[in-house]
Motif scaffolding. Structure first.
Motif, PDB file in Angstrom:
ATOM      1  N   GLN A  46       0.817  -1.206   0.000  1.00 36.81           N
ATOM      2  CA  GLN A  46       0.000   0.000   0.000  1.00 36.81           C
ATOM      3  C   GLN A  46       0.857   1.264   0.000  1.00 36.81           C
ATOM      4  OE1 GLN A  46      -3.221   0.083  -0.567  1.00 36.81           O
ATOM      5  NE2 GLN A  46      -3.234  -2.154  -0.645  1.00 36.81           N
ATOM      6  N   ARG A  47       1.951   1.249   0.750  1.00 36.57           N
ATOM      7  CA  ARG A  47       2.802   2.434   0.784  1.00 36.57           C
ATOM      8  C   ARG A  47       3.506   2.640  -0.556  1.00 36.57           C
ATOM      9  NH1 ARG A  47       3.332   7.504   1.661  1.00 36.57           N
ATOM     10  NH2 ARG A  47       5.381   8.201   2.386  1.00 36.57           N
ATOM     11  N   LEU A  48       3.992   1.565  -1.155  1.00 43.20           N
ATOM     12  CA  LEU A  48       4.658   1.694  -2.448  1.00 43.20           C
ATOM     13  C   LEU A  48       3.687   2.160  -3.521  1.00 43.20           C
ATOM     14  CD1 LEU A  48       6.901  -1.508  -2.367  1.00 43.20           C
ATOM     15  CD2 LEU A  48       7.679   0.861  -2.173  1.00 43.20           C
ATOM     16  N   LEU A  49       2.451   1.652  -3.496  1.00 38.96           N
ATOM     17  CA  LEU A  49       1.449   2.113  -4.450  1.00 38.96           C
ATOM     18  C   LEU A  49       1.151   3.594  -4.250  1.00 38.96           C
ATOM     19  CD1 LEU A  49      -1.172  -0.787  -4.612  1.00 38.96           C
ATOM     20  CD2 LEU A  49       0.266   0.052  -6.483  1.00 38.96           C
ATOM     21  N   GLN A  50       1.058   4.006  -3.001  1.00 40.96           N
ATOM     22  CA  GLN A  50       0.787   5.418  -2.714  1.00 40.96           C
ATOM     23  C   GLN A  50       1.901   6.299  -3.258  1.00 40.96           C
ATOM     24  OE1 GLN A  50       1.074   6.707   1.417  1.00 40.96           O
ATOM     25  NE2 GLN A  50      -0.779   7.945   1.170  1.00 40.96           N
ATOM     26  N   ILE A  51       3.140   5.870  -3.064  1.00 39.19           N
ATOM     27  CA  ILE A  51       4.279   6.663  -3.528  1.00 39.19           C
ATOM     28  C   ILE A  51       4.299   6.748  -5.045  1.00 39.19           C
ATOM     29  CG2 ILE A  51       6.811   6.687  -3.689  1.00 39.19           C
ATOM     30  CD1 ILE A  51       6.793   5.459  -0.829  1.00 39.19           C
ATOM     31  N   THR A  52       4.049   5.621  -5.723  1.00 36.44           N
ATOM     32  CA  THR A  52       4.147   5.614  -7.186  1.00 36.44           C
ATOM     33  C   THR A  52       2.929   6.243  -7.853  1.00 36.44           C
ATOM     34  OG1 THR A  52       3.288   3.338  -7.239  1.00 36.44           O
ATOM     35  CG2 THR A  52       5.680   3.624  -7.247  1.00 36.44           C
ATOM     36  N   GLN A  53       1.788   6.278  -7.164  1.00 34.50           N
ATOM     37  CA  GLN A  53       0.577   6.827  -7.780  1.00 34.50           C
ATOM     38  C   GLN A  53       0.363   8.299  -7.474  1.00 34.50           C
ATOM     39  OE1 GLN A  53      -3.052   4.634  -7.197  1.00 34.50           O
ATOM     40  NE2 GLN A  53      -2.106   2.681  -7.634  1.00 34.50           N
ATOM     41  N   THR A  54       0.614   8.700  -6.223  1.00 37.54           N
ATOM     42  CA  THR A  54       0.278  10.077  -5.848  1.00 37.54           C
ATOM     43  C   THR A  54       1.490  10.927  -5.515  1.00 37.54           C
ATOM     44  OG1 THR A  54      -0.035   9.502  -3.507  1.00 37.54           O
ATOM     45  CG2 THR A  54      -1.940   9.290  -4.955  1.00 37.54           C
ATOM     46  N   ARG A  55       2.667  10.295  -5.432  1.00 38.21           N
ATOM     47  CA  ARG A  55       3.930  10.989  -5.189  1.00 38.21           C
ATOM     48  C   ARG A  55       3.871  11.913  -3.968  1.00 38.21           C
ATOM     49  NH1 ARG A  55       3.354  11.615 -10.688  1.00 38.21           N
ATOM     50  NH2 ARG A  55       3.296  13.870 -10.642  1.00 38.21           N
ATOM     51  N   PRO A  56       3.500  11.370  -2.797  1.00 39.75           N
ATOM     52  CA  PRO A  56       3.527  12.198  -1.594  1.00 39.75           C
ATOM     53  C   PRO A  56       4.966  12.445  -1.169  1.00 39.75           C
ATOM     54  CG  PRO A  56       3.124   9.931  -0.988  1.00 39.75           C
ATOM     55  CD  PRO A  56       3.138   9.974  -2.499  1.00 39.75           C
ATOM     56  N   PRO A  57       5.195  13.409  -0.308  1.00 38.21           N
ATOM     57  CA  PRO A  57       6.564  13.618   0.189  1.00 38.21           C
ATOM     58  C   PRO A  57       7.080  12.363   0.890  1.00 38.21           C
ATOM     59  CG  PRO A  57       5.134  15.459   0.775  1.00 38.21           C
ATOM     60  CD  PRO A  57       4.244  14.384   0.232  1.00 38.21           C
ATOM     61  N   ILE A  58       8.358  12.081   0.699  1.00 33.55           N
ATOM     62  CA  ILE A  58       8.984  10.939   1.350  1.00 33.55           C
ATOM     63  C   ILE A  58      10.350  11.394   1.848  1.00 33.55           C
ATOM     64  CG2 ILE A  58       9.718  10.089  -0.922  1.00 33.55           C
ATOM     65  CD1 ILE A  58       9.802   7.281   0.289  1.00 33.55           C
ATOM     66  N   ASP A  59      10.646  11.127   3.120  1.00 32.17           N
ATOM     67  CA  ASP A  59      11.935  11.583   3.644  1.00 32.17           C
ATOM     68  C   ASP A  59      13.001  10.518   3.446  1.00 32.17           C
ATOM     69  OD1 ASP A  59      11.776   9.729   5.799  1.00 32.17           O
ATOM     70  OD2 ASP A  59      10.774  11.180   7.073  1.00 32.17           O
ATOM     71  N   ILE A  60      14.243  10.905   3.622  1.00 28.40           N
ATOM     72  CA  ILE A  60      15.377  10.025   3.370  1.00 28.40           C
ATOM     73  C   ILE A  60      15.327   8.793   4.273  1.00 28.40           C
ATOM     74  CG2 ILE A  60      17.894   9.842   3.495  1.00 28.40           C
ATOM     75  CD1 ILE A  60      16.913  11.396   1.099  1.00 28.40           C
ATOM     76  N   ARG A  61      14.905   8.985   5.505  1.00 25.91           N
ATOM     77  CA  ARG A  61      14.858   7.863   6.437  1.00 25.91           C
ATOM     78  C   ARG A  61      13.878   6.793   5.946  1.00 25.91           C
ATOM     79  NH1 ARG A  61      12.038   6.583  11.366  1.00 25.91           N
ATOM     80  NH2 ARG A  61      13.354   5.372  12.785  1.00 25.91           N
TER      81      ARG A  61
END
Length: 384
Positions: A46-61
């Motif tokens: 779910q997190r990977l889909l969210q990142i690839t679909q909506t491109r929310p901010p993601i920190d280095i950690r």
């Protein structure tokens, strides 16, 4: 290099890591010995889909943590395959790991691609030398870094007397044109990402029905093609761009679809699903038409090859050209991409190039990927 290799890949659908065991004993033509399908933990998916679909901010950690989690997911898949087959890790020459694409942007001025799944971790967990990070060597040579499977298609599926087109329908669909007698160095060998495969259909049914996919296009079959929407989708600049070109879910995602729907009259969700299926089929049809010369046979692979409604539309659109799956050519359609990365690992260890410059637009053929040996605990020398 003769021996056993493992290929592992998770595509844009993120439904599972596909893991294959292949044996190379005949030049560039490995044979599949075993396969395994390993779903990710749901929270990770779910997190990977969210990142690839909506491109929310993601920190280095978090990026570093995801890199490790994806490696563990893929290591678990490899270890499960070894357990199922009884194969000892020491018998495997290498794992070819694609990793999980988070972002692919081949456009100037700063083209890049990012796959995660720490190969150091994968090698350490499995005890097997791992070849990974395949795409960036091609990009360093001026290429798109994709598609990467065209060389494998040539090695396994080219014929001396018939022209074929291979269509891999994953989240994104890609095409390889295989002229009769084409070699890896043949400039007639071409290919590119055609546009969406399953990605938009999967995302739309997930939004409206909470399902991972529209099996056999059943929901799409209840709707009708909306010609106005289809025209808008086909007018997208990517579809009309000449190759070399490549794309991904970071381009074709729900936000992109919502933008196309904005300002249009309300359309029934089932009609949108049917139109998305037609969009995939029409964009593939037009891509096949761009192959040089006459295509005698179209071979489908990837998850979309199992969509009966999509196959039906492609067969109708491409007639009289025969449309079959790679099953009929000796390679199970569900495992072509994973097998390709086993083949790429074999090429890298042999010091042979894995990209096809006429496909990716690279300035030359290059050896792909880095080689990661499993961690070995060193021992101090014995006293005396």
């Amino acid at each position: 290099m003769t021996g056993y290799y493992i290929g592992v890949i998770s595509g844009t659908s993120l439904d599972a890591a596909d893991v294959v065991l292949a044996h190379a004993a005949d030049g560039d033509r490995p044979t599949l010995e075993a396969t395994h399908n390993h779903p990710p933990p749901d929270a990770l998916r779910q997190r990977l889909l969210q990142i690839t679909q909506t491109r929310p901010p993601i920190d280095i950690r978090e990026l570093g943590q995801l890199d490790r989690q994806v490696a563990d997911w893929m290591a678990d898949g490899v270890l499960a395959l070894l357990d199922e087959t009884g194969m000892a890790p020491g018998r495997i020459r290498a794992i070819g790991s694609h990793g999980q694409t988070l972002y692919h942007d081949p456009q100037p001025p700063h083209p890049f691609t990012l796959q995660i799944g720490d190969p150091n971790r994968l090698a350490a967990r499995t005890g097997i030398t791992t070849v990974a990070d395949f795409r960036r060597a091609d990009m360093a040579a001026g290429g798109q870094g994709a598609p990467m499977v065209c060389g494998f298609h040539q090695a396994m599926l080219a014929l001396p007397d018939r022209q074929r087109a291979v269509i891999n329908i994953g989240g994104i669909a890609n095409l390889t044109c295989l002229p009769a007698g084409a070699t890896l160095e043949d400039p007639r060998l071409t290919g590119f990402d055609t546009g969406p495969g399953n990605a938009l259909m999967d995302a739309w049914i997930a939004r409206h029905q909470g399902r991972l996919q529209d099996t056999d296009g059943e929901w799409a079959s209840t709707g009708r093609v909306h010609e106005g929407l289809l025209s808008v989708l086909m007018a997208d600049p990517y579809i009309r761009t000449a190759p070399p070109k490549s794309t991904g879910r970071e381009y074709f995602h729900l936000g992109w679809l919502d933008h196309q729907l904005a300002g249009m009259p309300a359309i029934a969700p089932a009609d949108i699903q049917r139109t998305l299926l037609e969009f995939t089929a029409v964009s593939i049809r037009d891509a096949v038409a761009a192959c040089p010369g006459r295509t005698d046979e179209v071979l489908l692979c990837g998850g979309g090859a199992r969509n009966a409604r999509l196959r039906e539309r492609l067969s109708a659109m491409l007639a009289p050209t025969q449309v079959i799956t790679t099953d009929d050519a000796g390679i199970p359609a569900d495992w072509v991409e994973a097998a390709a990365f086993a083949w790429l690992a074999m090429r890298t260890l042999a010091g042979l190039p894995g990209n096809v410059a006429s496909v990716t637009g690279a300035s030359r053929a290059v050896i792909l990927g880095g080689i990661y040996a499993p961690a070995v605990v060193s021992r101090p020398p014995s006293p005396g």
